[in-house]
Scaffold this motif. Structure first.
Motif, PDB file in Angstrom:
ATOM      1  N   GLY A   8       8.735  -7.794  -2.039  1.00 47.25           N
ATOM      2  CA  GLY A   8       7.416  -7.972  -2.639  1.00 47.25           C
ATOM      3  C   GLY A   8       7.491  -7.999  -4.162  1.00 47.25           C
ATOM      4  N   GLY A  10       4.907  -8.088  -6.271  1.00 46.83           N
ATOM      5  CA  GLY A  10       3.664  -7.690  -6.933  1.00 46.83           C
ATOM      6  C   GLY A  10       4.008  -6.659  -7.996  1.00 46.83           C
ATOM      7  N   ALA A  12       3.868  -3.475  -7.854  1.00 43.36           N
ATOM      8  CA  ALA A  12       4.658  -2.341  -7.343  1.00 43.36           C
ATOM      9  C   ALA A  12       6.131  -2.706  -7.274  1.00 43.36           C
ATOM     10  CB  ALA A  12       4.140  -1.917  -5.969  1.00 43.36           C
ATOM     11  N   GLY A  13       6.431  -3.887  -6.708  1.00 43.47           N
ATOM     12  CA  GLY A  13       7.823  -4.302  -6.561  1.00 43.47           C
ATOM     13  C   GLY A  13       8.519  -4.515  -7.893  1.00 43.47           C
ATOM     14  N   GLY A  45      -7.706  -7.031 -13.015  1.00 42.87           N
ATOM     15  CA  GLY A  45      -8.304  -7.084 -14.346  1.00 42.87           C
ATOM     16  C   GLY A  45      -7.312  -6.679 -15.430  1.00 42.87           C
ATOM     17  N   MET A  47      -6.914  -3.507 -16.444  1.00 38.34           N
ATOM     18  CA  MET A  47      -7.398  -2.348 -17.203  1.00 38.34           C
ATOM     19  C   MET A  47      -6.471  -1.156 -16.961  1.00 38.34           C
ATOM     20  SD  MET A  47     -11.463  -2.660 -16.540  1.00 38.34           S
ATOM     21  CE  MET A  47     -11.212  -2.694 -14.783  1.00 38.34           C
ATOM     22  N   CYS A 176       7.512  -3.101  -0.876  1.00 38.41           N
ATOM     23  CA  CYS A 176       6.325  -3.120  -1.759  1.00 38.41           C
ATOM     24  C   CYS A 176       5.476  -4.317  -1.379  1.00 38.41           C
ATOM     25  CB  CYS A 176       6.758  -3.221  -3.219  1.00 38.41           C
ATOM     26  SG  CYS A 176       7.800  -1.868  -3.768  1.00 38.41           S
ATOM     27  N   GLY A 178       2.500  -4.478  -0.138  1.00 42.77           N
ATOM     28  CA  GLY A 178       1.047  -4.337  -0.240  1.00 42.77           C
ATOM     29  C   GLY A 178       0.388  -4.321   1.124  1.00 42.77           C
ATOM     30  N   TYR A 217     -17.161  -5.270 -14.626  1.00 46.06           N
ATOM     31  CA  TYR A 217     -16.470  -5.194 -15.922  1.00 46.06           C
ATOM     32  C   TYR A 217     -16.078  -6.603 -16.348  1.00 46.06           C
ATOM     33  CZ  TYR A 217     -12.495  -5.241 -12.660  1.00 46.06           C
ATOM     34  OH  TYR A 217     -11.633  -5.548 -11.644  1.00 46.06           O
ATOM     35  N   ALA A 230     -15.408  -6.516 -10.380  1.00 47.24           N
ATOM     36  CA  ALA A 230     -14.871  -7.071  -9.140  1.00 47.24           C
ATOM     37  C   ALA A 230     -15.633  -6.387  -8.012  1.00 47.24           C
ATOM     38  CB  ALA A 230     -13.378  -6.767  -9.012  1.00 47.24           C
ATOM     39  N   GLY A 271      -8.662 -10.873  -3.931  1.00 44.92           N
ATOM     40  CA  GLY A 271      -7.456 -10.110  -3.656  1.00 44.92           C
ATOM     41  C   GLY A 271      -7.798  -8.956  -2.728  1.00 44.92           C
ATOM     42  N   ARG A 273      -6.922  -5.186  -1.939  1.00 46.60           N
ATOM     43  CA  ARG A 273      -6.253  -3.988  -2.461  1.00 46.60           C
ATOM     44  C   ARG A 273      -5.778  -3.137  -1.284  1.00 46.60           C
ATOM     45  NH1 ARG A 273     -11.514  -4.326  -4.477  1.00 46.60           N
ATOM     46  NH2 ARG A 273     -11.759  -4.751  -6.711  1.00 46.60           N
ATOM     47  N   PRO A 274      -4.520  -2.735  -1.299  1.00 48.72           N
ATOM     48  CA  PRO A 274      -4.048  -1.847  -0.230  1.00 48.72           C
ATOM     49  C   PRO A 274      -4.425  -0.406  -0.552  1.00 48.72           C
ATOM     50  CG  PRO A 274      -2.217  -2.476  -1.683  1.00 48.72           C
ATOM     51  CD  PRO A 274      -3.460  -3.091  -2.260  1.00 48.72           C
ATOM     52  N   LEU A 302      -2.250   0.573 -13.355  1.00 42.20           N
ATOM     53  CA  LEU A 302      -2.389   1.922 -13.900  1.00 42.20           C
ATOM     54  C   LEU A 302      -1.347   2.879 -13.320  1.00 42.20           C
ATOM     55  CD1 LEU A 302      -4.189   3.756 -15.693  1.00 42.20           C
ATOM     56  CD2 LEU A 302      -5.574   4.205 -13.660  1.00 42.20           C
TER      57      LEU A 302
HETATM   58  C1  FAD Z   1     -10.076  -8.143  -8.262  1.00 41.84           C
HETATM   59  C2  FAD Z   1      -9.119  -7.022  -8.517  1.00 41.84           C
HETATM   60  C3  FAD Z   1      -9.128  -6.380  -9.740  1.00 41.84           C
HETATM   61  C4  FAD Z   1      -8.217  -5.339 -10.015  1.00 41.84           C
HETATM   62  N1  FAD Z   1      -8.193  -4.758 -11.253  1.00 41.84           N
HETATM   63  C5  FAD Z   1      -7.280  -3.808 -11.539  1.00 41.84           C
HETATM   64  C6  FAD Z   1      -7.187  -3.246 -12.837  1.00 41.84           C
HETATM   65  O1  FAD Z   1      -7.943  -3.627 -13.741  1.00 41.84           O
HETATM   66  N2  FAD Z   1      -6.240  -2.286 -13.087  1.00 41.84           N
HETATM   67  C7  FAD Z   1      -5.373  -1.865 -12.112  1.00 41.84           C
HETATM   68  O2  FAD Z   1      -4.534  -1.007 -12.390  1.00 41.84           O
HETATM   69  N3  FAD Z   1      -5.434  -2.388 -10.860  1.00 41.84           N
HETATM   70  C8  FAD Z   1      -6.369  -3.338 -10.549  1.00 41.84           C
HETATM   71  N4  FAD Z   1      -6.441  -3.869  -9.296  1.00 41.84           N
HETATM   72  C9  FAD Z   1      -5.594  -3.313  -8.239  1.00 41.84           C
HETATM   73  C10 FAD Z   1      -4.218  -3.946  -8.216  1.00 41.84           C
HETATM   74  O3  FAD Z   1      -4.316  -5.322  -8.322  1.00 41.84           O
HETATM   75  C11 FAD Z   1      -3.511  -3.550  -6.915  1.00 41.84           C
HETATM   76  O4  FAD Z   1      -3.487  -2.142  -6.798  1.00 41.84           O
HETATM   77  C12 FAD Z   1      -2.070  -4.039  -6.943  1.00 41.84           C
HETATM   78  O5  FAD Z   1      -2.046  -5.419  -7.179  1.00 41.84           O
HETATM   79  C13 FAD Z   1      -1.313  -3.741  -5.673  1.00 41.84           C
HETATM   80  O6  FAD Z   1      -0.001  -4.184  -5.942  1.00 41.84           O
HETATM   81  P1  FAD Z   1       1.087  -4.354  -4.829  1.00 41.84           P
HETATM   82  O7  FAD Z   1       2.328  -4.777  -5.531  1.00 41.84           O
HETATM   83  O8  FAD Z   1       1.116  -3.142  -3.965  1.00 41.84           O
HETATM   84  O9  FAD Z   1       0.534  -5.532  -3.886  1.00 41.84           O
HETATM   85  P2  FAD Z   1       0.500  -7.113  -4.134  1.00 41.84           P
HETATM   86  O10 FAD Z   1       0.171  -7.452  -5.523  1.00 41.84           O
HETATM   87  O11 FAD Z   1      -0.372  -7.680  -3.067  1.00 41.84           O
HETATM   88  O12 FAD Z   1       1.997  -7.564  -3.892  1.00 41.84           O
HETATM   89  C14 FAD Z   1       2.602  -7.528  -2.613  1.00 41.84           C
HETATM   90  C15 FAD Z   1       3.604  -8.674  -2.572  1.00 41.84           C
HETATM   91  O13 FAD Z   1       4.386  -8.584  -1.373  1.00 41.84           O
HETATM   92  C16 FAD Z   1       4.595  -9.904  -0.892  1.00 41.84           C
HETATM   93  N5  FAD Z   1       4.985  -9.824   0.522  1.00 41.84           N
HETATM   94  C17 FAD Z   1       4.186  -9.608   1.615  1.00 41.84           C
HETATM   95  N6  FAD Z   1       4.958  -9.566   2.739  1.00 41.84           N
HETATM   96  C18 FAD Z   1       6.245  -9.764   2.356  1.00 41.84           C
HETATM   97  C19 FAD Z   1       7.509  -9.812   3.044  1.00 41.84           C
HETATM   98  N7  FAD Z   1       7.596  -9.642   4.384  1.00 41.84           N
HETATM   99  N8  FAD Z   1       8.625 -10.029   2.322  1.00 41.84           N
HETATM  100  C20 FAD Z   1       8.570 -10.185   0.970  1.00 41.84           C
HETATM  101  N9  FAD Z   1       7.397 -10.140   0.255  1.00 41.84           N
HETATM  102  C21 FAD Z   1       6.268  -9.930   0.944  1.00 41.84           C
HETATM  103  C22 FAD Z   1       3.257 -10.585  -1.124  1.00 41.84           C
HETATM  104  O14 FAD Z   1       3.391 -11.989  -1.107  1.00 41.84           O
HETATM  105  C23 FAD Z   1       2.915 -10.043  -2.528  1.00 41.84           C
HETATM  106  O15 FAD Z   1       3.450 -10.872  -3.545  1.00 41.84           O
HETATM  107  C24 FAD Z   1      -7.319  -4.908  -8.997  1.00 41.84           C
HETATM  108  C25 FAD Z   1      -7.316  -5.569  -7.761  1.00 41.84           C
HETATM  109  C26 FAD Z   1      -8.196  -6.604  -7.517  1.00 41.84           C
HETATM  110  C27 FAD Z   1      -8.145  -7.321  -6.185  1.00 41.84           C
END
Ligand code: FAD
Length: 340
Positions: A8, A10, A12-13, A45, A47, A176, A178, A217, A230, A271, A273-274, A302
């Motif tokens: 992943g 994103g 986190a990754g 966003g 933030m 990671c 999500g 916001y 959002a 999007g 959010r997990p 954050l």
């Molecule tokens: C509209 C919106 C506004 C936000 N604003 C803020 C903010 O202002 N500040 C803040 O701190 N947070 C904000 N967030 C929250 C933040 O975006 C999420 O908490 C964060 O993106 C989660 O990150 P993640 O890496 O866990 O997941 P993701 O970003 O979803 O990444 C997961 C990745 O894993 C990949 N994946 C899935 N399955 C597999 C697999 N089997 N093999 C390989 N890859 C795979 C996916 O394609 C994806 O790229 C916001 C969220 C949204 C939706």
């Protein structure tokens, strides 16, 4: 044996890949999509607002989140804007401002004059507000792309359009993924957003407009772009933004400044959010040995730095966030994966 696999790309990754790479690990990032983007992180966003978030979040979000602006600033110099957050409400929603102030700290009350000094384009529009001077923001897309570039320069390997891999090739897997992760405790919280462009408005910092039903916001980005977000909907449906949500976000943006009524709609996005039941993230080790970083909810940018340090600490068999102690206490297994 090829070191650590991070699934992943994103926020986190990428942040955990960075924390492992700086500790000397050989890291591969596998992403199921063809590029960085299109995930929750891309739509955020950006933030970095631990004290504002305390309004609806646990104290842990402040504790873990207040170091994030420093982490991003140190890791990607020049990408963090430290201009604080301005929180406003229209006179009819003054009670919302009082409620927000009662649930948060590290802010000062600002009157009409102070609001105009902070944001000249909002002069005369709001009588009172709250200013959180210690907060920051970044453009998530620039940050994710810059992090990929930095990681590549550090020797991290990226594999795109990769489904399931031969995990036995890797010493350790960090998942990671999500909302895609199979974890019964996880739920999705749908977030709809849009990007507007107008030359008529300039903002220096995120502005939060309080409202009993539709708080929003607006986060300024380069070239007169503004991210407006959002919605928070208990659903993992990632279909296109609804007409109702689009209207609500646009109405609220218009209420911040009428010039947003003439803005171009550059993009809408959704999007998921997990989130765990308490809306706090977790670093978990599973029975099969995999580690997950998940549940970042609305705090991915954050809280990812703190979660990445915890995961790196777990791998180095040391206390979370104490990376140098981890290297010092490196055991045989640590040495094996570091050199793998
Ligand atoms: C509209 C919106 C506004 C936000 N604003 C803020 C903010 O202002 N500040 C803040 O701190 N947070 C904000 N967030 C929250 C933040 O975006 C999420 O908490 C964060 O993106 C989660 O990150 P993640 O890496 O866990 O997941 P993701 O970003 O979803 O990444 C997961 C990745 O894993 C990949 N994946 C899935 N399955 C597999 C697999 N089997 N093999 C390989 N890859 C795979 C996916 O394609 C994806 O790229 C916001 C969220 C949204 C939706």
């Amino acid at each position: 044996m090829r070191g650590v696999l991070v699934k992943g790309a994103g926020v986190a990754g990428l942040t955990v890949a960075h924390e492992l790479a700086v500790r000397g690990a050989s890291v591969t990032v596998a992403e199921i999509q063809s590029q960085v983007g299109g995930n929750a992180s891309w739509l955020a966003g950006g933030m970095l607002a631990p004290w504002c978030e305390r309004e609806s979040a646990e104290e842990a979000v402040v504790t873990l989140g207040k170091v994030s602006a420093d982490w991003w600033g140190r890791t990607l110099p020049g990408l963090v804007t430290r201009a604080g957050t301005l929180v406003v409400a229209h006179a009819r929603d003054a009670s919302e401002l009082a409620r927000f102030a009662a649930r948060t700290r590290n802010c000062e009350s600002v009157d009409e004059e102070a609001i105009a000094a902070l944001e000249p384009d909002l002069a005369g529009r709001f009588r009172e507000g709250l200013f959180f001077a210690g907060e920051a923001h970044l453009d998530p897309r620039r940050a994710l792309e810059a992090l990929v570039d930095k990681l590549r320069a550090m020797g991290v390997v990226f594999l795109f359009e990769v489904g399931e891999m031969a995990l036995s090739d890797f010493y350790q897997v960090i998942d990671c993924t999500g909302i895609a992760r199979a974890d019964d405790d996880l739920r999705g919280v749908r977030g709809e957003m849009l990007i507007l462009r107008t030359q008529e408005v300039s903002l220096a910092r995120p502005v939060r407009l309080l409202h009993p039903r539709h708080p929003i916001y607006i986060v300024p980005r380069a070239d007169h772009h503004f991210m407006v977000g959002a919605t928070m909907i208990e659903s993992d449906h990632d279909g296109a933004i609804t007409a109702r949500s689009l209207m609500e976000l646009l109405n609220a943006a218009y209420a911040v400044h009428p010039a947003f009524g003439e803005a171009e709609i550059v993009e809408t996005g959704v999007g998921v959010r997990p989130a765990y039941p308490d809306n706090l993230p977790r670093v978990k080790r599973w029975g099969d040995g995999a580690i997950t970083i998940n549940g970042l909810y609305r705090h991915g940018f954050l809280l990812s730095p703190a979660m990445a340090e915890q995961a790196a600490g777990l791998l180095f068999n040391s206390s979370a966030g104490n990376s140098s102690a981890g290297l010092e206490s490196e055991n045989e297994a640590d040495r094996q994966w570091r050199s793998a």
